[in-house]
Every structure is written in structure tokens, then in C-alpha cells.
Design an enzyme around this catalytic site. Sequence first.
Site, short mmCIF file in Angstrom:
data_model
loop_
_atom_site.label_atom_id
_atom_site.label_comp_id
_atom_site.label_asym_id
_atom_site.label_seq_id
_atom_site.Cartn_x
_atom_site.Cartn_y
_atom_site.Cartn_z
N ARG A 179 0.80 -1.40 -0.22
CA ARG A 179 0.08 0.03 -0.02
C ARG A 179 0.79 1.05 0.34
NH1 ARG A 179 -2.44 -3.68 -1.30
NH2 ARG A 179 -4.34 -4.57 -0.36
N SER A 228 -11.03 0.41 3.21
CA SER A 228 -10.52 -0.21 4.47
C SER A 228 -9.93 0.78 5.19
CB SER A 228 -9.00 -1.14 3.56
OG SER A 228 -9.80 -2.45 3.26
N GLU A 298 -5.15 3.57 6.53
CA GLU A 298 -5.10 3.52 4.99
C GLU A 298 -5.75 4.60 4.21
OE1 GLU A 298 -6.36 -0.07 1.69
OE2 GLU A 298 -5.13 -0.51 3.59
#
Length: 317
Positions: A179, A228, A298
Site C-alpha cells: 500500500r 479499508s 489506510e
Amino acid sequence: MFKDLLEELGGWTDKVRGRLSSNFDVASFTWFRVGGPAQLFFNPADEADLSYFLRNLPEDVPVTTIGLGSNLLVRDGGIEGVVIRLSGRAFSSVEVDDNYVVKVGAAMPDMRFAQQMARQGVAGFAFYKGIPGSIGGALRMNAGAHGDETKRRLLGARAMDRQGTIHKLTPADLGHGYRSCSVPSDYIFTEATYQGEAGDPEALKAEMDDVSAYREENQPTKERTGGSTFRNPEGMSAWKLVDEAGFRGFKLGGAQVSPKHTNFLINTGEASAEDIERLGEKIRGKVRDMTGLELHWEIKRIGSFVEGTRVDPFQQD
């Protein structure tokens, strides 16, 4: 409301071909549907238009780039400076050559890209059907799902720096991790190049149907959410930590932890950005106290707090 930045910038903006809007309701472009305005919103006509704008924009004016807003929280005080959002045909085109090398604009939605590749019989991108962002966001976050991720088929990308100069980036330049990527935060991705392979359209459609069915069954796809919320700690699932901390269905103001998937926060209809961020920090504090582990956001949080308010990290009250 911010002061009118467009008025201050002067006559050179008359040559900008894209859309410029002062005090724009940027929250309407986010999935949470919360937050204050953008001081100046810019939707460039094409890459040349974007370059002209950045070359002439004074260095002291902040620039923020957003995509489809699926993993974004705009704070209630709004965003100072310029907010840039790529869209339109110039940034959403797709080209596939005879060797299945694919060039795609950064504004192309991941889901639409997956569907188009399936129709054209190009395999390797069905996992994008489960990611509600754009290609630009996928490049920035190394987006992934269902055991696959962006970097696996990536051959390179184009990005523009704060001075309006284009850079051609290799996979090594991108430095993708979990990520994350190592490209400077002020670079604006404009295009990605992937290596696909031959595939059967019907088989690819069936694969995407499976991805969609899994998402519908396990995620709050009909809610105002931001995807998320927290990254998964090494070898662990963030949703399990949130669930074990007792937050399934928990509400704070107009924000709620999804009863369906505890790594999703929801705007129940009346939430402020402060409600959502305060709930996230409350979760982080409880998980840290219980396990010693620090959950990392995130969701990208941008903009300013309303004067007199602030959400501190790990806030418990």
C-alpha cells in the site's frame, strides 16, 4: 469559505482550458460525502493543460491531488490551495497493442478498466474489479485485492512534478511496497503501462463476477464509506483487531464501524469528518492499549480542522 484564490492568481489563468472553480464542494467527489470546500478546484483538459497550470502556479500555493475519493477523508475545515482532479477522455483512454501491452490513463476507474480488459480478452486485471478507485490511486497505493496487486504487471508510469515536468518512471522508480510507493508525494500520475496476456472474455467475466460477489457479501458496498480504514499489520488482519476490541457496529456521532466488516467506517447520514476521524483514533487507541500494536490509517485524511477543533492521534474521549 476561503478567499478567492483564482482572483489573486491573475490573468495567466485565462489560458487554462480546464475547469477552475473557487470554494468548490470537493466533498461531493468523496465516498464519505463529508468535509469542507477546496479553495480552488482544477479539472485539467489534458496533460499539456495541467503542465501549463503547474508551471505558472506560484510555488507557495499548496497543491493536493485527488482521484475518485473512495479512500479519502476531507476534513471539515476544507483544503487550502489548489485541489486537482483528473478526469475526462484525456486521462481515461486505454490502448492495447498486439503484444498485450496496455496503456491506461490515470483517471480510469479500476473497475471499468477491469471490465474493458475482459471485453477485449486481456487477462491479468480482474482483481481491479474489487477496487473502487482509479488507476492513479492504484499506482500511488500499489492497490491490490484477491491475492494480486498493481505492481505485478506494471511496466512503468508517467507522472508530472510540481513544476509541470513529465517523468517516465520504471517499476524500480516507483518502489512499490505494501500500500505504498516511493515516488515523491507531489507527483501527479497521468498514465500507467501494464503487461497483459491473452484471455478468454467469458472466463474473465466469470472471474470478475466472483470478485464482485465476494465484495457484495463481505463489504458494506451500499453505504457511505471510505474502503479499508487501516492497513493490515504484518501477518495480521486489521478487521480482527478492531472486532476483538469490541467495535463492531460502534457509533460515535454520525460515524459507525460497519457491522458487516469492521475495517470499514460508515457515514450513517449525519456524520462530520471529525466524527469519522475521531472514531478511527478511538479504535487505534483501544487496539494499542489491548495489544500494543499500532494500526496505521489506510484512508488518506487531508485538509484542515475547523478552527477550535482537532482530532489528536489515539484520542480516547
